[in-house]
Write a protein that holds these residues in place. Structure first.
Motif, mmCIF file in Angstrom:
data_model
loop_
_atom_site.group_PDB
_atom_site.id
_atom_site.type_symbol
_atom_site.label_atom_id
_atom_site.label_comp_id
_atom_site.label_asym_id
_atom_site.label_seq_id
_atom_site.Cartn_x
_atom_site.Cartn_y
_atom_site.Cartn_z
ATOM 1 N N ALA A 1 0.700 -1.184 -0.081
ATOM 2 C CA ALA A 1 -0.060 0.046 0.013
ATOM 3 C C ALA A 1 0.947 1.080 0.015
ATOM 4 N N GLU A 2 2.001 1.242 0.892
ATOM 5 C CA GLU A 2 2.689 2.536 0.795
ATOM 6 C C GLU A 2 3.188 2.697 -0.510
ATOM 7 N N ARG A 3 3.680 1.842 -1.160
ATOM 8 C CA ARG A 3 4.414 1.822 -2.464
ATOM 9 C C ARG A 3 3.305 2.508 -3.529
ATOM 10 N N MET A 4 2.162 2.063 -3.383
ATOM 11 C CA MET A 4 1.171 2.522 -4.413
ATOM 12 C C MET A 4 0.515 3.739 -3.860
ATOM 13 N N ALA A 5 0.744 4.199 -2.780
ATOM 14 C CA ALA A 5 0.103 5.550 -2.338
ATOM 15 C C ALA A 5 1.263 6.616 -2.991
ATOM 16 N N ASP A 6 2.433 6.187 -2.929
ATOM 17 C CA ASP A 6 3.507 7.121 -3.435
ATOM 18 C C ASP A 6 3.231 7.547 -4.584
ATOM 19 N N GLU A 7 2.877 6.677 -5.535
ATOM 20 C CA GLU A 7 2.256 6.887 -6.714
ATOM 21 C C GLU A 7 1.342 7.978 -7.117
ATOM 22 N N LEU A 8 0.460 8.379 -5.927
ATOM 23 C CA LEU A 8 -0.505 9.030 -6.088
ATOM 24 C C LEU A 8 -0.662 10.227 -5.133
ATOM 25 N N GLU A 9 0.429 10.387 -4.669
ATOM 26 C CA GLU A 9 0.455 11.498 -3.388
ATOM 27 C C GLU A 9 0.179 12.962 -3.922
ATOM 28 N N ASP A 10 0.156 13.329 -5.091
ATOM 29 C CA ASP A 10 0.022 14.519 -5.664
ATOM 30 C C ASP A 10 -1.439 14.808 -6.134
ATOM 31 N N LEU A 11 -2.330 13.672 -5.840
ATOM 32 C CA LEU A 11 -3.561 13.933 -6.500
ATOM 33 C C LEU A 11 -4.577 14.037 -5.380
ATOM 34 N N ALA A 12 -5.714 14.586 -5.881
ATOM 35 C CA ALA A 12 -6.824 14.589 -4.775
ATOM 36 C C ALA A 12 -7.814 13.579 -4.733
ATOM 37 N N LEU A 13 -7.433 12.852 -3.632
ATOM 38 C CA LEU A 13 -8.313 11.493 -3.765
ATOM 39 C C LEU A 13 -7.973 11.041 -2.158
ATOM 40 N N ARG A 14 -8.860 10.034 -1.856
ATOM 41 C CA ARG A 14 -8.806 9.318 -0.579
ATOM 42 C C ARG A 14 -8.446 8.038 -0.691
ATOM 43 N N ILE A 15 -7.431 7.569 0.235
ATOM 44 C CA ILE A 15 -6.926 6.311 0.093
ATOM 45 C C ILE A 15 -7.433 5.510 1.373
ATOM 46 N N VAL A 16 -7.978 4.242 1.006
ATOM 47 C CA VAL A 16 -8.474 3.433 1.823
ATOM 48 C C VAL A 16 -7.925 2.027 1.992
ATOM 49 N N ILE A 17 -7.242 1.792 3.154
ATOM 50 C CA ILE A 17 -6.494 0.418 3.241
ATOM 51 C C ILE A 17 -7.324 -0.637 3.530
ATOM 52 N N ASN A 18 -7.213 -1.692 2.709
ATOM 53 C CA ASN A 18 -7.822 -2.802 2.834
ATOM 54 C C ASN A 18 -6.835 -3.980 3.698
ATOM 55 N N ARG A 19 -6.807 -4.035 5.050
ATOM 56 C CA ARG A 19 -6.035 -5.012 5.600
ATOM 57 C C ARG A 19 -6.112 -6.216 5.233
ATOM 58 N N GLY A 20 -7.546 -6.688 4.674
ATOM 59 C CA GLY A 20 -7.720 -8.196 4.787
ATOM 60 C C GLY A 20 -7.651 -8.147 2.973
ATOM 61 N N TRP A 21 -6.841 -7.619 2.433
ATOM 62 C CA TRP A 21 -6.654 -7.590 0.698
ATOM 63 C C TRP A 21 -6.468 -8.927 0.276
ATOM 64 N N SER A 22 -5.782 -9.754 1.300
ATOM 65 C CA SER A 22 -5.426 -11.057 0.505
ATOM 66 C C SER A 22 -6.782 -12.084 0.789
ATOM 67 N N GLU A 23 -7.935 -11.797 1.087
ATOM 68 C CA GLU A 23 -9.211 -12.592 1.268
ATOM 69 C C GLU A 23 -9.784 -12.455 -0.122
ATOM 70 N N GLY A 24 -9.299 -11.551 -1.057
ATOM 71 C CA GLY A 24 -10.130 -11.516 -2.465
ATOM 72 C C GLY A 24 -10.609 -9.914 -2.584
ATOM 73 N N VAL A 25 -10.949 -9.875 -4.049
ATOM 74 C CA VAL A 25 -11.675 -8.640 -4.189
ATOM 75 C C VAL A 25 -12.902 -8.121 -3.625
ATOM 76 N N ALA A 26 -13.649 -9.157 -3.019
ATOM 77 C CA ALA A 26 -14.845 -8.762 -2.105
ATOM 78 C C ALA A 26 -14.407 -8.050 -0.965
ATOM 79 N N SER A 27 -13.311 -8.339 -0.417
ATOM 80 C CA SER A 27 -13.139 -7.379 0.834
ATOM 81 C C SER A 27 -12.719 -6.086 0.284
ATOM 82 N N SER A 28 -12.100 -5.813 -0.813
ATOM 83 C CA SER A 28 -11.752 -4.676 -1.236
ATOM 84 C C SER A 28 -13.045 -3.756 -1.672
ATOM 85 N N LEU A 29 -13.892 -4.503 -2.300
ATOM 86 C CA LEU A 29 -15.197 -3.774 -2.650
ATOM 87 C C LEU A 29 -15.981 -3.480 -1.336
ATOM 88 N N ARG A 30 -15.917 -4.142 -0.329
ATOM 89 C CA ARG A 30 -16.659 -3.759 0.913
ATOM 90 C C ARG A 30 -15.784 -2.685 1.667
#
Length: 108
Positions: free
Chosen positions: A57-86
Motif C-alpha cells: 500500500a505504501e508503494r502504491m500511495a507514493d504513486e498518487l501522493e499529488d492527486l486529490a483522492l482518498r486512500i482506504v487501506i484494506n488490511r484483508g486484501w489477501s481475502e480477495g476482491v470482495a474484501s476490497s469492494l466492502r
C-alpha cells in the motif's frame, strides 16, 4: 460547475500473484496503470475518488501522493476482491447518491 453526487471507487489492493509484480505499477506509456485510472476518474469531477489499497500500500500511495483522492487501506486484501469492494463501499461519503466501481488495470 455543479459537483457530481457520485463517488468513484478504484480497487487496487491485489498482489498480482500470477504476474509476479504489482500490476498497478506497470507502465503504460509514461505512467503507471494506477495513476492513469485515477487521473481519468478525477477528470469527470466526481464527489470523491476512493482508492482501495492493500498489497504494498505504501508503494502504491507514493504513486498518487499529488492527486486529490482518498486512500482506504484494506488490511484483508489477501481475502480477495470482495474484501476490497466492502472496504471501498463502506468508505463512500454519506452525501453520495451512487458509486462507480473500477479496477486499476484497465487503462482504456
Amino acid at each position: 460547475m455543479i459537483p457530481s453526487s457520485t463517488s468513484i471507487i478504484i480497487l487496487a489492493a491485489g498482489s498480482s500473484t500470477r504476474l509476479g509484480i504489482p500490476k498497478q505499477l506497470l507502465q503504460y506509456g509514461d505512467k503507471s496503470l494506477l495513476r492513469i485510472i485515477v487521473e481519468k476518474a478525477l477528470v469527470v469531477h466526481p464527489l470523491e475518488v476512493i482508492v482501495v489499497l492493500g498489497f504494498e500500500a505504501e508503494r502504491m500511495a507514493d504513486e498518487l501522493e499529488d492527486l486529490a483522492l482518498r486512500i482506504v487501506i484494506n488490511r484483508g486484501w489477501s481475502e480477495g476482491v470482495a474484501s476490497s469492494l466492502r472496504a471501498g463501499v463502506n468508505s463512500v461519503s454519506a452525501r453520495a447518491k451512487g458509486a462507480l466501481i473500477s479496477l486499476c488495470d484497465q487503462p482504456a
